[in-house]
Design an enzyme around this catalytic site. Structure first.
Site, PDB file in Angstrom:
ATOM      1  N   HIS B  67     -18.712   1.104 -28.815  1.00  5.94           N
ATOM      2  CA  HIS B  67     -17.580   0.322 -29.302  1.00  5.94           C
ATOM      3  C   HIS B  67     -17.792  -0.112 -30.755  1.00  5.94           C
ATOM      4  CE1 HIS B  67     -15.769  -3.772 -29.850  1.00  5.94           C
ATOM      5  NE2 HIS B  67     -14.692  -3.110 -29.494  1.00  5.94           N
ATOM      6  N   GLU B  70     -17.088   2.746 -32.965  1.00  2.00           N
ATOM      7  CA  GLU B  70     -15.634   2.929 -33.072  1.00  2.00           C
ATOM      8  C   GLU B  70     -15.074   2.045 -34.202  1.00  2.00           C
ATOM      9  OE1 GLU B  70     -12.245   0.482 -31.783  1.00  2.00           O
ATOM     10  OE2 GLU B  70     -13.178   1.040 -29.875  1.00  2.00           O
ATOM     11  N   HIS B  71     -15.487   0.778 -34.229  1.00  2.00           N
ATOM     12  CA  HIS B  71     -15.026  -0.112 -35.304  1.00  2.00           C
ATOM     13  C   HIS B  71     -15.434   0.429 -36.675  1.00  2.00           C
ATOM     14  CE1 HIS B  71     -13.806  -4.277 -33.736  1.00  2.00           C
ATOM     15  NE2 HIS B  71     -13.789  -3.489 -32.686  1.00  2.00           N
ATOM     16  N   GLU B 142     -14.247 -10.851 -30.902  1.00  2.00           N
ATOM     17  CA  GLU B 142     -13.575 -10.024 -29.899  1.00  2.00           C
ATOM     18  C   GLU B 142     -14.182 -10.304 -28.516  1.00  2.00           C
ATOM     19  OE1 GLU B 142     -13.700  -5.821 -30.730  1.00  2.00           O
ATOM     20  OE2 GLU B 142     -12.353  -5.326 -29.079  1.00  2.00           O
TER      21      GLU B 142
END
Lengths: 427, 429
Positions: B67, B70-71, B142
């Site tokens: 993840h 991905e950012h 997040e």
């Protein structure tokens, strides 16, 4: 450019909107019942969609009704209540697979319309009242829903912002109703409210899909015709007069992340000449990941995962929302307020203006690719009484100039800063 | 380029495998204004232990790295890729799941440039120490946002009760602590191993000419240099068939308790087609008993054990599978106990041919409705492709199912040691 054509026909007791389109494998039917937002009757109104969807005279309980929909190839049927400006709108949405894709000779669409019509006009009633047990159960469900709003912190913070910001305006009323009304609502009083509503509310019916116009009109006449109702709208909206004194409200709750929500008054509504500049304004300010809010609060200062803005088209509000650490409240707030100052002083480039226009237009076109999205766009127009073809909407967005956006920024007034924070407040 | 035609659905898909191994699918929908493109790598949060390309030994990377990566792919040395899409009037996004990381855009103009941008940004990483450190603050927010969401906590709590060792039990974003350990070198290691074209799928659906689009993608890929790589070696712990914990709970500031019942599904012996059949059959059985037309739903609803928030889902993927049922409840203990009894009782019951036909019709209708969405088609096609299944075969497979298949399925489905209960309890006032 591909834009669906809408045909509007004034019918007996309702307005029929036909949207022929080859984009979908299904046919969508949406009925919208509109009344002014009022404290009186609001909880009855909140209860009605779920009570009506439970049983009809023909299909007298949830299981038979749901089974009938399943047999019609899983026809989707849902309903809800929402706030559009100061209107309380009940929407009933159905989606039926287009018969051409099925190996089946049954009239699926017509059978589905029969159920739709029965839910609206022929609910299960005995001795002038709805089914007691259904009403009792749906009251419990609604009670649960009202109490659970607090569990979704983003919605809760948004609700609290509006509570404070629009305190004396109908817009602050809660569409899901109030617990204090529950005691006086019975199966009988609810039915009385329903009868008044089904006769008096303004009814718009949208049918979209690969359909034949003549055939659809015939079916609609058979299933949506109402006897009474003038189907006329004479509602005036409340207007805020005088100057606004900005307020700041901090409330505590058991949260990990603080919710910073800021409300502005845009003084611009759907159909106003500067509505298009407002859309482009929002694109530069907070509508997209390329906007000032995201770039500054998130990318530059790493204070948040999300920071964005959206506007309400019928009430004239601009709402900013972000989730930040409680200790970063002051910094995040001042960054957000600075971005608005930057908009007023024209601190953005012509390129940003063009990019924002393209994104707003892209968003509008994508929305109109979707049956429900298109219906919502068109219903906005119906609500405002301004019928603007999609081509013209897009043309008007293209024509926005930098100075128009600055004018919009100058018109926008700060009203309320709301922060939902942890009990320690991050100190 | 090969064309796959699905007559009953009036759809066709163009397919080509590029020389570098990238699998490309195109679906043309000229009636729409919009085009949606999604570029997916078969790499998700569960792929934590593997042998990096060019190395001989296994490594285990920090939780949440897929993840995090991905950012960071959106940030380049000189710019943020979101701005590139903005300039093209498009909107872009990305997501990470247990088994996939996907990058996507949607647009109504300049489609060729948008596809080019999508391919180029994903295939050109730039990670630096500064930008990795900066991202930690954003991702921490997040994670905290999810920490405040009771539904997410209930979902993950259930998975953590079901799984003892398998990384499916780790939160996809990792934890605030685990992401602190991530370095730029870790990101490159994961990138080089999992972002090779042969481990990726591109699906573009919408308004464009498929021949020209394929030609453009081919040229784009031919101009890039990828070394051939051996098959990726991933490693997963031996996970027992029985659940980790029969019961679990957390306390949160919620107004209403939540009760979830999870079933640990055994996917170890299923191939693609079997996985699809299992997913469809279990979905239909759950629908029959637990959707609003079902006898179990009715009983639970009348007894005020559930409300509108009640949900159920089955997720079967490579390596893991689960079914989760539950929602808000004023009597969570009673709901959990009743749900378990109900699941066990399914074995003793039979679904009639007539009822099964109704469930088939419902499934067919749901599938047709979903096909209105480009996002559904592209995402789901990619997902099924990685499992060896064709999305558009769903329709004939549903049509082929019978009540007998359902009877067979339930015989081996529910076992006591494969069920967990998880609750979210309100704090004492």
């Amino acid at each position: 450019m591909k834009i669906s054509k809408e045909t509007v026909v004034e019918k007996k007791g309702y307005r029929l909107h036909i949207l022929p389109s080859k984009k979908y494998k299904t046919i969508s039917i949406v009925a919208k019942l509109k009344a002014p937002m009022k404290r009186e009757g609001i909880t009855e109104r909140a209860l009605l969609p779920s009570v009506l969807q439970k049983a009809t005279q023909q299909l007298p309980n949830v299981r038979t009704l749901q089974s009938a929909l399943e047999n019609l190839y899983g026809t989707g049927f849902s309903s809800d209540g929402s706030k559009k400006g100061e209107n309380h709108v009940l929407s009933f949405r159905m989606e039926v697979v287009n018969e051409v894709y099925l190996k089946n000779q049954e009239p699926i669409l017509e059978n589905a319309l029969q159920i739709f019509s029965d839910v609206l006009f022929d609910p299960k009633v005995e001795n002038g009242a709805f089914d007691e047990s259904i009403v009792a159960r749906e009251k419990q469900t609604l009670e649960q829903k009202i109490k659970s709003i607090k569990d979704d912190k983003m919605s809760y913070a948004n609700m609290r912002l509006i509570d404070h910001m629009c305190k004396d305006e109908p817009y602050a009323l809660h569409v899901h109703g109030y617990l204090e009304d529950f005691e006086q609502i019975t199966a009988q009083t609810l039915y009385e409210y329903y009868q008044a509503m089904i006769n008096r509310d303004l009814l718009d019916v949208y049918i979209s899909g690969d359909v034949d116009q003549t055939e659809i009109e015939k079916l609609a006449d058979q299933y949506f015709t109402r006897d009474s109702s003038e189907n006329a709208d004479d509602h005036k909206h409340s207007e805020l007069t005088g100057s606004i004194e900005a307020k700041e409200i901090v409330e505590e709750d058991d949260v990990n992340q603080g919710k910073l929500h800021i409300g502005y008054r845009t003084n611009i509504k759907f159909g106003d000449p500067d509505y298009y500049a407002l859309q482009v304004f929002n694109g530069i300010y907070g509508g997209f990941p390329s906007s000032k809010l995201f770039m500054n609060v998130r990318e530059k200062h790493s204070l948040a995962y999300y920071a964005a803005s959206r506007f309400e088209s019928h009430k004239g509000l601009l709402l900013v929302f972000s989730g930040v650490d409680p200790k970063d409240y002051d910094q995040a707030k001042s960054i957000i307020l600075e971005q608005m100052k930057a908009m007023e002083s024209g601190d953005f480039t012509d390129d940003q203006v063009e990019d924002s226009k393209e994104q707003v237009i892209n968003q509008l076109q994508e929305t109109m690719d979707n049956a429900n999205g298109l219906i919502e766009v068109l219903y906005h127009q119906t609500l405002s009484g301004k019928d603007i073809p999609a081509e013209e909407l897009i043309e008007n967005i293209r024509n926005v100039k930098k100075e128009d956006i600055i004018k919009v920024a100058e018109k926008i007034q700060l009203d309320t800063i709301y922060f939902l924070t942890s009990q320690e407040g991050g100190e | 380029m090969e064309e796959l035609v699905y007559e009953q659905l009036n759809e066709s898909v163009f397919r080509e495998k590029m020389d570098n191994g990238l699998q490309v699918f195109l679906l043309s929908k000229p009636e729409l204004a919009k085009t949606y493109g999604i570029f997916t790598t078969n790499y998700g949060s569960i792929d934590q232990t593997f042998t990096p390309i060019g190395k001989n030994e296994k490594v285990t990377v920090p939780e949440g790295i897929a993840h995090f990566l991905e950012h960071k792919l959106f940030e380049k040395e000189d710019r943020d890729v979101f701005q590139d899409f903005t300039k093209l009037g498009a909107s872009a996004n990305a997501f990470t799941s247990f088994t996939k990381t996907a990058y996507l855009f949607s647009a109504t103009s300049q489609i060729e440039k948008n596809v080019e941008t999508l391919l180029d940004f994903v295939q050109d990483p730039y990670f630096s120490k500064e930008s990795v450190d900066k991202e930690k603050g954003i991702i921490a927010q997040e994670i905290k946002m999810y920490d405040d969401q009771p539904d997410w906590r209930a979902f993950f709590g259930t998975i953590q009760s079901l799984y003892e060792k398998h990384p499916v039990k780790v939160d996809i974003a990792g934890t605030v602590d685990s992401i602190q350990e991530i370095t730029k070198d870790d990101l490159y290691t994961c990138y080089e191993t999992f972002y090779h074209p042969s481990n990726m799928v591109l699906f573009v659906a919408g308004n464009f000419n498929p021949e020209e689009m394929m030609e453009q993608i081919r040229t784009n890929q031919d101009n890039k240099d990828f070394k051939e790589i051996p098959e990726i070696e991933r490693s997963y712990p031996d996970e027992p068939k029985s659940v980790a914990k029969a019961e679990g709970s957390i306390t949160m500031p919620v107004t209403t308790a939540k009760a979830m019942v999870g079933v640990k599904e055994d996917v170890s012996s299923l191939n693609g087609e079997e996985l699809l059949r299992a997913e469809l059959i279990s979905g239909m059985i759950l629908d029959f008993y637990f959707s609003r037309s079902g006898e179990f739903y009715d009983e639970l609803y009348q007894a005020d054990l559930i409300d509108d928030s009640f949900q159920f889902e089955t997720e079967l993927d490579r390596q893991f599978g689960f079914t989760i049922l539950g929602g808000d409840s004023r009597k969570p203990d009673e709901l959990a106990a009743r749900l378990k009894e109900m699941l066990h009782s399914i074995k003793e019951k039979k679904i009639s041919e007539e009822d099964f036909t109704r469930m088939k019709r419902k499934k067919i209708g749901q599938f047709m409705r979903a096909l209105n969405s480009l996002e559904f088609i592209a995402n789901q096609f990619t997902h099924y492709h990685t499992l060896g299944v064709d999305l558009f075969d769903v329709l004939p497979v549903i049509e082929s199912l019978s009540a007998e298949d359902a009877d067979q399925y339930v015989e081996h489905w529910i076992k006591d040691d494969r069920i967990s209960v998880f609750q979210v309890k309100p704090q004492e006032q």
